[in-house]
Design a protein around this motif. Structure first.
Motif, PDB file in Angstrom:
ATOM      1  N   VAL A  93      -3.712 -14.355   1.008  1.00 18.61           N
ATOM      2  CA  VAL A  93      -5.172 -14.263   0.928  1.00 18.61           C
ATOM      3  C   VAL A  93      -5.843 -15.095   2.016  1.00 18.61           C
ATOM      4  CG1 VAL A  93      -5.556 -16.205  -0.664  1.00 18.61           C
ATOM      5  CG2 VAL A  93      -7.077 -14.218  -0.738  1.00 18.61           C
ATOM      6  N   VAL A  94      -5.173 -16.134   2.502  1.00 17.55           N
ATOM      7  CA  VAL A  94      -5.776 -16.950   3.561  1.00 17.55           C
ATOM      8  C   VAL A  94      -5.803 -16.201   4.889  1.00 17.55           C
ATOM      9  CG1 VAL A  94      -5.052 -19.082   2.418  1.00 17.55           C
ATOM     10  CG2 VAL A  94      -3.630 -18.112   4.225  1.00 17.55           C
ATOM     11  N   MET A  95      -5.060 -15.088   4.978  1.00 20.07           N
ATOM     12  CA  MET A  95      -5.106 -14.243   6.167  1.00 20.07           C
ATOM     13  C   MET A  95      -6.199 -13.186   6.036  1.00 20.07           C
ATOM     14  SD  MET A  95      -2.225 -14.676   8.350  1.00 20.07           S
ATOM     15  CE  MET A  95      -1.439 -13.107   8.701  1.00 20.07           C
ATOM     16  N   MET A  96      -6.837 -13.140   4.884  1.00 19.92           N
ATOM     17  CA  MET A  96      -7.893 -12.157   4.636  1.00 19.92           C
ATOM     18  C   MET A  96      -9.279 -12.794   4.688  1.00 19.92           C
ATOM     19  SD  MET A  96      -6.096 -10.318   1.358  1.00 19.92           S
ATOM     20  CE  MET A  96      -4.370  -9.926   1.346  1.00 19.92           C
ATOM     21  N   TYR A  97      -9.418 -13.937   4.045  1.00 21.54           N
ATOM     22  CA  TYR A  97     -10.731 -14.585   3.974  1.00 21.54           C
ATOM     23  C   TYR A  97     -11.095 -15.223   5.320  1.00 21.54           C
ATOM     24  CZ  TYR A  97     -14.436 -17.827   2.789  1.00 21.54           C
ATOM     25  OH  TYR A  97     -15.623 -18.511   2.771  1.00 21.54           O
ATOM     26  N   GLY A  98     -12.270 -14.918   5.806  1.00 20.33           N
ATOM     27  CA  GLY A  98     -12.750 -15.505   7.051  1.00 20.33           C
ATOM     28  C   GLY A  98     -12.172 -14.885   8.304  1.00 20.33           C
ATOM     29  N   HIS A  99     -11.423 -13.801   8.154  1.00 19.37           N
ATOM     30  CA  HIS A  99     -10.855 -13.109   9.313  1.00 19.37           C
ATOM     31  C   HIS A  99     -11.529 -11.745   9.474  1.00 19.37           C
ATOM     32  CE1 HIS A  99      -7.342 -15.713  10.308  1.00 19.37           C
ATOM     33  NE2 HIS A  99      -7.491 -16.090   9.043  1.00 19.37           N
ATOM     34  N   ARG A 100     -11.368 -11.171  10.645  1.00 13.46           N
ATOM     35  CA  ARG A 100     -11.887  -9.835  10.899  1.00 13.46           C
ATOM     36  C   ARG A 100     -10.722  -8.885  11.111  1.00 13.46           C
ATOM     37  NH1 ARG A 100     -11.652  -8.232  16.239  1.00 13.46           N
ATOM     38  NH2 ARG A 100     -13.197  -6.606  15.802  1.00 13.46           N
ATOM     39  N   TYR A 101     -10.995  -7.600  10.877  1.00 11.30           N
ATOM     40  CA  TYR A 101      -9.964  -6.601  11.095  1.00 11.30           C
ATOM     41  C   TYR A 101      -9.854  -6.318  12.579  1.00 11.30           C
ATOM     42  CZ  TYR A 101      -6.999  -2.584  10.097  1.00 11.30           C
ATOM     43  OH  TYR A 101      -5.938  -1.715  10.030  1.00 11.30           O
ATOM     44  N   ALA A 102      -8.624  -6.290  13.089  1.00 13.52           N
ATOM     45  CA  ALA A 102      -8.406  -6.180  14.530  1.00 13.52           C
ATOM     46  C   ALA A 102      -8.609  -4.766  15.058  1.00 13.52           C
ATOM     47  CB  ALA A 102      -7.004  -6.670  14.889  1.00 13.52           C
ATOM     48  N   ARG A 103      -8.622  -3.778  14.148  1.00 15.35           N
ATOM     49  CA  ARG A 103      -8.811  -2.393  14.551  1.00 15.35           C
ATOM     50  C   ARG A 103     -10.089  -1.841  13.947  1.00 15.35           C
ATOM     51  NH1 ARG A 103      -3.022  -1.807  13.051  1.00 15.35           N
ATOM     52  NH2 ARG A 103      -1.775  -1.827  14.967  1.00 15.35           N
ATOM     53  N   GLU A 104     -10.407  -0.613  14.321  1.00 18.31           N
ATOM     54  CA  GLU A 104     -11.589   0.037  13.771  1.00 18.31           C
ATOM     55  C   GLU A 104     -11.354   0.537  12.356  1.00 18.31           C
ATOM     56  OE1 GLU A 104     -14.558   0.098  15.140  1.00 18.31           O
ATOM     57  OE2 GLU A 104     -13.766  -1.044  16.831  1.00 18.31           O
ATOM     58  N   GLU A 105     -10.131   0.966  12.094  1.00 17.37           N
ATOM     59  CA  GLU A 105      -9.808   1.493  10.772  1.00 17.37           C
ATOM     60  C   GLU A 105      -8.333   1.260  10.482  1.00 17.37           C
ATOM     61  OE1 GLU A 105      -8.900   6.072  12.227  1.00 17.37           O
ATOM     62  OE2 GLU A 105     -10.658   5.660  10.982  1.00 17.37           O
ATOM     63  N   GLY A 106      -7.994   1.288   9.192  1.00 18.52           N
ATOM     64  CA  GLY A 106      -6.607   1.093   8.808  1.00 18.52           C
ATOM     65  C   GLY A 106      -6.504   0.573   7.392  1.00 18.52           C
ATOM     66  N   LEU A 107      -5.270   0.536   6.874  1.00 17.84           N
ATOM     67  CA  LEU A 107      -5.039   0.162   5.488  1.00 17.84           C
ATOM     68  C   LEU A 107      -5.415  -1.289   5.208  1.00 17.84           C
ATOM     69  CD1 LEU A 107      -3.957   1.232   2.811  1.00 17.84           C
ATOM     70  CD2 LEU A 107      -1.677   0.484   3.509  1.00 17.84           C
ATOM     71  N   GLY A 108      -5.129  -2.173   6.153  1.00 20.06           N
ATOM     72  CA  GLY A 108      -5.424  -3.578   5.948  1.00 20.06           C
ATOM     73  C   GLY A 108      -6.902  -3.874   5.825  1.00 20.06           C
TER      74      GLY A 108
END
Length: 246
Positions: A154-169
């Motif tokens: 969860v620490v890789m999710m909170y406060g981070h942005r998605y590196a792509r435009e779309e995707g499962l993550g």
């Protein structure tokens, strides 16, 4: 909470879940299900650890560890291992950010990804064998490790942005709130301490720190996180937790 648990279980594992338990859930519900990640880990780890205990008297700790790690991979459909391999193929390609992300989308396994899989799988087998020889109850250790790996992700999710435009993550990255992050980590802490005591507490703190640093490194390299990097975090989180138990 029960429906969220089964929705998450069906999302990140291959265990069969009755359709009626997950029907009618929206995307927001799956995001809220992040708090159940540690409990899904308990189920997956408990099954794998139970298999270890069943096989150890017949074939010894090393082979039992091999089959337990294989069982965990099958239970998740190799989902997280694939993310680990893709992440290593991309990051260690030493290309531009855009090219790294393209490589991570490639379904073919590269040298760095193959090495990462061999290292992580062999390391898990060796550590599990050693923990067993030291007298640890493997169902508990396995369950705690799987809970820690998924909870600390969860620490890789909170406060981070998605590196792509779309995707499962993109279902989780940047969508998880501070409160959800704290609750998820708290549940992971309860599981780790409940199953492994103070040793579990120390191992969890080390795992949180390791995943936090991994997230920062990947953020600088890729500009954010992806579903692949989350899978890598879960696999490495399990390994770090098990090693910290030593």
């Amino acid at each position: 909470m029960i429906r969220l648990f089964f929705a998450t279980l069906s999302f990140i594992s291959r265990l069969p879940v009755p359709a009626r338990l997950v029907q009618g859930l929206d995307v927001e519900d799956y995001v809220r299900g992040i708090v159940t990640f540690p409990f899904v880990g308990v189920v997956l780890g408990g099954i794998s650890g139970g298999l270890f205990m069943l096989l150890q008297p017949w074939c010894g700790a090393p082979l039992a560890a091999l089959f337990a790690v294989l069982a965990l991979a099958l239970l998740t459909g190799g989902f997280h291992l694939d993310g680990l391999a893709d992440t290593c193929d991309g990051v260690f390609s030493a290309r531009t950010r855009e090219r790294m992300l393209e490589i991570m989308r490639d379904s073919r396994l590269g040298t760095h990804g193959g090495l990462a899989l061999v290292f992580v799988l062999v390391a898990k087998i060796l550590v599990i064998s050693e923990l067993s020889l030291r007298g640890l109850a493997m169902p508990a250790a396995f369950a705690a490790a799987c809970a820690a790996g998924r909870g600390c992700a969860v620490v890789m999710m909170y406060g981070h942005r998605y590196a792509r435009e779309e995707g499962l993550g993109n279902l989780f990255i940047g969508k998880v709130t501070f409160t959800q992050t704290v609750i998820t980590l708290a549940f992971a802490l309860l599981v780790a301490v409940g199953l492994e005591g103070t040793r579990g507490l120390t191992a969890l703190l080390i795992t949180v720190l390791a995943i936090f640093l991994l997230g920062r490194m990947l953020k600088r390299t890729l500009g954010g996180q992806t579903g692949d990097t989350l899978g890598a975090a879960i696999e490495l989180g399990e390994l770090v937790f098990l090693m910290a138990l030593l």
